[in-house]
Scaffold this active site. Sequence first.
Site, PDB file in Angstrom:
ATOM      1  N   ASP A 103     -14.569  12.477   7.523  1.00  0.00           N
ATOM      2  CA  ASP A 103     -15.894  11.963   7.869  1.00  0.00           C
ATOM      3  C   ASP A 103     -16.480  12.609   9.117  1.00  0.00           C
ATOM      4  O   ASP A 103     -17.686  12.873   9.185  1.00  0.00           O
ATOM      5  CB  ASP A 103     -15.870  10.435   8.010  1.00  0.00           C
ATOM      6  CG  ASP A 103     -14.806   9.933   8.973  1.00  0.00           C
ATOM      7  OD1 ASP A 103     -14.050  10.755   9.530  1.00  0.00           O
ATOM      8  OD2 ASP A 103     -14.720   8.710   9.173  1.00  0.00           O
ATOM      9  N   ASP A 127      -5.888  10.548   4.288  1.00  0.00           N
ATOM     10  CA  ASP A 127      -6.143   9.122   4.504  1.00  0.00           C
ATOM     11  C   ASP A 127      -6.842   8.436   3.331  1.00  0.00           C
ATOM     12  O   ASP A 127      -6.780   7.213   3.208  1.00  0.00           O
ATOM     13  CB  ASP A 127      -6.985   8.917   5.769  1.00  0.00           C
ATOM     14  CG  ASP A 127      -6.289   9.424   7.020  1.00  0.00           C
ATOM     15  OD1 ASP A 127      -5.043   9.437   7.033  1.00  0.00           O
ATOM     16  OD2 ASP A 127      -6.980   9.808   7.974  1.00  0.00           O
ATOM     17  N   ARG A 162      20.306  -3.510   5.384  1.00  0.00           N
ATOM     18  CA  ARG A 162      19.342  -3.738   6.456  1.00  0.00           C
ATOM     19  C   ARG A 162      17.907  -3.788   5.930  1.00  0.00           C
ATOM     20  O   ARG A 162      17.632  -3.493   4.775  1.00  0.00           O
ATOM     21  CB  ARG A 162      19.444  -2.648   7.523  1.00  0.00           C
ATOM     22  CG  ARG A 162      19.060  -1.250   7.054  1.00  0.00           C
ATOM     23  CD  ARG A 162      18.819  -0.299   8.250  1.00  0.00           C
ATOM     24  NE  ARG A 162      19.989  -0.109   9.065  1.00  0.00           N
ATOM     25  CZ  ARG A 162      20.619   1.048   9.261  1.00  0.00           C
ATOM     26  NH1 ARG A 162      20.199   2.146   8.608  1.00  0.00           N
ATOM     27  NH2 ARG A 162      21.656   1.139  10.054  1.00  0.00           N
ATOM     28  N   GLY A 185       8.219   0.479  -4.458  1.00  0.00           N
ATOM     29  CA  GLY A 185       8.801  -0.842  -4.685  1.00  0.00           C
ATOM     30  C   GLY A 185       9.040  -1.634  -3.417  1.00  0.00           C
ATOM     31  O   GLY A 185       9.996  -2.416  -3.326  1.00  0.00           O
ATOM     32  N   ILE A 250       4.845  14.697   9.143  1.00  0.00           N
ATOM     33  CA  ILE A 250       5.465  15.213   7.921  1.00  0.00           C
ATOM     34  C   ILE A 250       4.594  14.893   6.708  1.00  0.00           C
ATOM     35  O   ILE A 250       4.609  15.604   5.705  1.00  0.00           O
ATOM     36  CB  ILE A 250       6.885  14.614   7.738  1.00  0.00           C
ATOM     37  CG1 ILE A 250       7.624  15.349   6.628  1.00  0.00           C
ATOM     38  CG2 ILE A 250       6.819  13.119   7.446  1.00  0.00           C
ATOM     39  CD1 ILE A 250       9.089  14.943   6.507  1.00  0.00           C
TER      40      ILE A 250
END
EC number: 2.7.1.11
Length: 319
Positions: A103, A127, A162, A185, A250
């Site tokens: 933009d 984005d 974890r 997921g 990345i």
Amino acid sequence: MKKIAVLTSGGDAPGMNAALRAVTRMALHHGLEVMGVQRGYAGLINGELFKMDRKSVSEIINRGGTILRTARCLEFKQEEVREKAAQILKAYGVEALVVIGGDGSFMGAKLLSKLGVKTVGLPGTIDNDLSYTDYTIGFDTALNTVVDAINKLRDTSTSHERVSIVEVMGRNCGDLALYAGIAGGAEAIIVPEMPFDKDELIKTILEGRTNGKTHSIIVVAEGVGGSAELAKEIESVTGIETRATILGHIQRGGSPTADDIVLASRMGAKAVEVLLEGKTSKVIGIKENRIFDMDIDEALDIERSFDESLYEMANAINK
């Protein structure tokens, strides 16, 4: 019209090179000369232009980044700087400029068009935060990069039982987080557009453990941020080891996916067609797989919307 120029501006996105290739070769096909502008608007005001030919864009279709390089140029907001840019283009005999970026880049193109330079913008940003188009160049590749990271984090999260929090790019747009959360997921997706309840998140994690889940993945959009703090709070309340990973730049790298290459090629070719039709101050987009052009003003004025139904679906099927 005999000569056009092309530049990439703002944050880089996979597929920009494919777009450059399409713009250059379509222009040459129609007998136009093409000038490449290095380092975006910053390079333009410094006169960093060079002639491009078919060889200039040979073997770049599947390369990440941008061969023209890119930069942010805050001084382009100054009228005298834009006038200098217009004069440089005129000195090189350039009648039209194709801008590949987001933009902010489009705003620069819009202001430049008021100085008599024909401009067309291509949406190049991971984005996916330009509301006038369904998808932007680079979004699909970044999405695949994020999903690959989620899958790898799930492996180690399962081994250590974890919670893993993955923070992804997108500025204030949650599309990358939403789509990655669905494809990966994730048990929870946190985006700027939707309210977030920490207590409800912790409840979801604990219920998952009760139901036999040995790990959890949470995707957070950078517009929300605070992943490290959230990890500490979850671990403090639940006693479950929790780690936050910020993927960072990345997400902007890597070879573009086939979808991004095709999208960039279609949009790049369309940009040249629009200029040959005598149009200016336009942007190129895609809706329902149809490539179209629209006034920059109109495109920038469209209020960004978020697919709440897709978000609700993700919550229903991923818990």
